[in-house]
Design a protein around this motif. Sequence first.
Motif, PDB file in Angstrom:
ATOM      1  N   VAL A 122       4.111   6.032   7.888  1.00 53.83           N
ATOM      2  CA  VAL A 122       2.786   6.626   8.122  1.00 53.83           C
ATOM      3  C   VAL A 122       1.753   5.520   8.352  1.00 53.83           C
ATOM      4  O   VAL A 122       0.907   5.610   9.248  1.00 53.83           O
ATOM      5  CB  VAL A 122       2.380   7.515   6.934  1.00 53.83           C
ATOM      6  CG1 VAL A 122       0.939   8.003   7.095  1.00 53.83           C
ATOM      7  CG2 VAL A 122       3.328   8.694   6.804  1.00 53.83           C
ATOM      8  N   CYS A 123       1.815   4.469   7.538  1.00 52.62           N
ATOM      9  CA  CYS A 123       0.906   3.332   7.721  1.00 52.62           C
ATOM     10  C   CYS A 123       1.113   2.686   9.089  1.00 52.62           C
ATOM     11  O   CYS A 123       0.145   2.298   9.756  1.00 52.62           O
ATOM     12  CB  CYS A 123       1.117   2.303   6.616  1.00 52.62           C
ATOM     13  SG  CYS A 123       0.659   2.861   4.961  1.00 52.62           S
TER      14      CYS A 123
ATOM     15  N   VAL B  99      11.466   7.018   0.168  1.00 50.42           N
ATOM     16  CA  VAL B  99      10.113   7.590   0.112  1.00 50.42           C
ATOM     17  C   VAL B  99       9.083   6.510   0.434  1.00 50.42           C
ATOM     18  O   VAL B  99       8.117   6.753   1.166  1.00 50.42           O
ATOM     19  CB  VAL B  99       9.854   8.201  -1.283  1.00 50.42           C
ATOM     20  CG1 VAL B  99       8.474   8.875  -1.322  1.00 50.42           C
ATOM     21  CG2 VAL B  99      10.941   9.206  -1.640  1.00 50.42           C
ATOM     22  N   PHE B 100       9.285   5.302  -0.127  1.00 52.01           N
ATOM     23  CA  PHE B 100       8.392   4.189   0.212  1.00 52.01           C
ATOM     24  C   PHE B 100       8.446   3.919   1.718  1.00 52.01           C
ATOM     25  O   PHE B 100       7.414   3.649   2.351  1.00 52.01           O
ATOM     26  CB  PHE B 100       8.803   2.922  -0.543  1.00 52.01           C
ATOM     27  CG  PHE B 100       8.708   3.025  -2.032  1.00 52.01           C
ATOM     28  CD1 PHE B 100       7.843   3.912  -2.643  1.00 52.01           C
ATOM     29  CD2 PHE B 100       9.507   2.218  -2.842  1.00 52.01           C
ATOM     30  CE1 PHE B 100       7.754   3.996  -4.022  1.00 52.01           C
ATOM     31  CE2 PHE B 100       9.429   2.293  -4.226  1.00 52.01           C
ATOM     32  CZ  PHE B 100       8.554   3.191  -4.818  1.00 52.01           C
TER      33      PHE B 100
ATOM     34  N   ALA C 262       6.394   6.448   3.587  1.00 51.99           N
ATOM     35  CA  ALA C 262       4.958   6.152   3.464  1.00 51.99           C
ATOM     36  C   ALA C 262       4.575   4.968   4.347  1.00 51.99           C
ATOM     37  O   ALA C 262       3.501   4.962   4.963  1.00 51.99           O
ATOM     38  CB  ALA C 262       4.612   5.866   2.004  1.00 51.99           C
TER      39      ALA C 262
ATOM     40  N   THR D  27       0.830  -1.202   0.000  1.00 49.02           N
ATOM     41  CA  THR D  27       0.000   0.000   0.000  1.00 49.02           C
ATOM     42  C   THR D  27       0.862   1.249   0.000  1.00 49.02           C
ATOM     43  O   THR D  27       0.538   2.242  -0.667  1.00 49.02           O
ATOM     44  CB  THR D  27      -0.924  -0.007   1.238  1.00 49.02           C
ATOM     45  OG1 THR D  27      -1.800  -1.136   1.172  1.00 49.02           O
ATOM     46  CG2 THR D  27      -1.758   1.267   1.311  1.00 49.02           C
ATOM     47  N   ALA D  28       1.968   1.216   0.746  1.00 47.31           N
ATOM     48  CA  ALA D  28       2.887   2.359   0.765  1.00 47.31           C
ATOM     49  C   ALA D  28       3.450   2.620  -0.633  1.00 47.31           C
ATOM     50  O   ALA D  28       3.499   3.766  -1.103  1.00 47.31           O
ATOM     51  CB  ALA D  28       4.022   2.098   1.755  1.00 47.31           C
TER      52      ALA D  28
ATOM     53  N   THR E 296       0.664   4.053  -2.856  1.00 50.10           N
ATOM     54  CA  THR E 296       0.309   5.423  -2.485  1.00 50.10           C
ATOM     55  C   THR E 296       1.301   6.411  -3.075  1.00 50.10           C
ATOM     56  O   THR E 296       0.917   7.441  -3.653  1.00 50.10           O
ATOM     57  CB  THR E 296       0.261   5.562  -0.962  1.00 50.10           C
ATOM     58  OG1 THR E 296      -0.705   4.663  -0.426  1.00 50.10           O
ATOM     59  CG2 THR E 296      -0.084   6.982  -0.564  1.00 50.10           C
ATOM     60  N   VAL E 297       2.585   6.105  -2.938  1.00 46.48           N
ATOM     61  CA  VAL E 297       3.609   6.984  -3.509  1.00 46.48           C
ATOM     62  C   VAL E 297       3.469   7.040  -5.024  1.00 46.48           C
ATOM     63  O   VAL E 297       3.566   8.108  -5.642  1.00 46.48           O
ATOM     64  CB  VAL E 297       5.014   6.495  -3.109  1.00 46.48           C
ATOM     65  CG1 VAL E 297       6.091   7.300  -3.843  1.00 46.48           C
ATOM     66  CG2 VAL E 297       5.208   6.612  -1.603  1.00 46.48           C
TER      67      VAL E 297
END
Length: 394
Positions: free
Chosen positions: A353-354, A346-347, A350, A308-309, A312-313
């Motif tokens: 955050v998850c 960056v992944f 993200a 999902t990360a 999303t990116v």
Amino acid sequence: MRELARRIDAATPPGRDRAVDALRAIAVLGVVLGHWLVTALVSDGGALQGTSPLAHLPRLAPVSWAFQTLAVFFLVGGYVATRSHARARALGTGYRQWLGSRLARLFGPVVAVLTLWTVAAVAMLAGGTAPGTLRTLLTLVLSPLWFLLVFAALTAATPLVARLHPLWPLAVVLHVDLFRFGFGAPASLGWINVAAGWLVPYCLGATWARGGLRGRATGWALLGAGAAATAGLVAWAGYPASMVGVPGAAVSNLNPPTLAAVTFGLAQCGAALLLLGPLRRAMRRPVLWAAVALLNLSAMTVFLWHQTALMTVTALGLLAGAPLPGLHTVPDGPAWVAARTAWLPVFAAALAVCLAAFRTYEQRRPGTFEQRRRGRGSTVVRRSAPARRSRTHV
């Protein structure tokens, strides 16, 4: 950070074998980094299509050797489940209670993933997302769940397979492949290997828990024999060099597992056993142990949300208006590899955050049977350390 590491180190039960947790962390990180490196979502007229750099750059196959670490996860799983079940029997805990505790810890966090993606899928369809794009995204989200189903089935079968010699499921894999590739049997026969293939490292873990696999000679034997067998199968029997699935390839070593994937897993298990000593020494350092402990406490969340990360990116990157190198472009050259490597932090951000949003679904899960009985949480770290000194894992 040093203070947090010191507190985690002090709260860890003295008898916990930290090297086993380190192996699990290595396995989880291998899966995550492997997916991030070999999964590409290519922008094509506003739609996203899934592909892999391995389909365009077959010389990158060795990357899959480093990051396809599922055998290590099943090795550790068999070890931990066998010891846990033996301890449950010693305490008089019934099979149903033991199994319910372990499955709750395994599947509790899945509910959050399925709920969010059900809502997201409905919203994307209502917003006009192309069915092909949605299919690609859902495949990436749901495909890792096969692993949980197999792992759950083997966990449930632990009392039956705990004393099964690993050569038996290995023989099943050998015969299935012989009939599939040698005698033209239906390809569907290969799905027997989904259970038999991962049962090999799981049984090795059970053997390890019973006191087997001692000594470095065993690790070297598994590593050498597994590597030699895998090399022979790739060089002379026509098995793919990649240890993960490649879009468009006639045969996948992983879906379902082939004999080459299983022998490769034996080599990985041998390497894991050889790493135990160095890992135990490394885990004496509070900072390193804290990183491993925190990853183990959120292992399911990391596993379930890492795709999902990535997505999303990738989706947010579309707002740039033009395909971004390493994110939306075709993975057909070294430039893509370099660009994708640059996207990894960056992944990771993200994914962080998850983790912040969903780790509570994992950490509030029921504990093991001993923990619920004593009112304690995870055995990775505790507020109060037990007096017991033997290495334990539940």
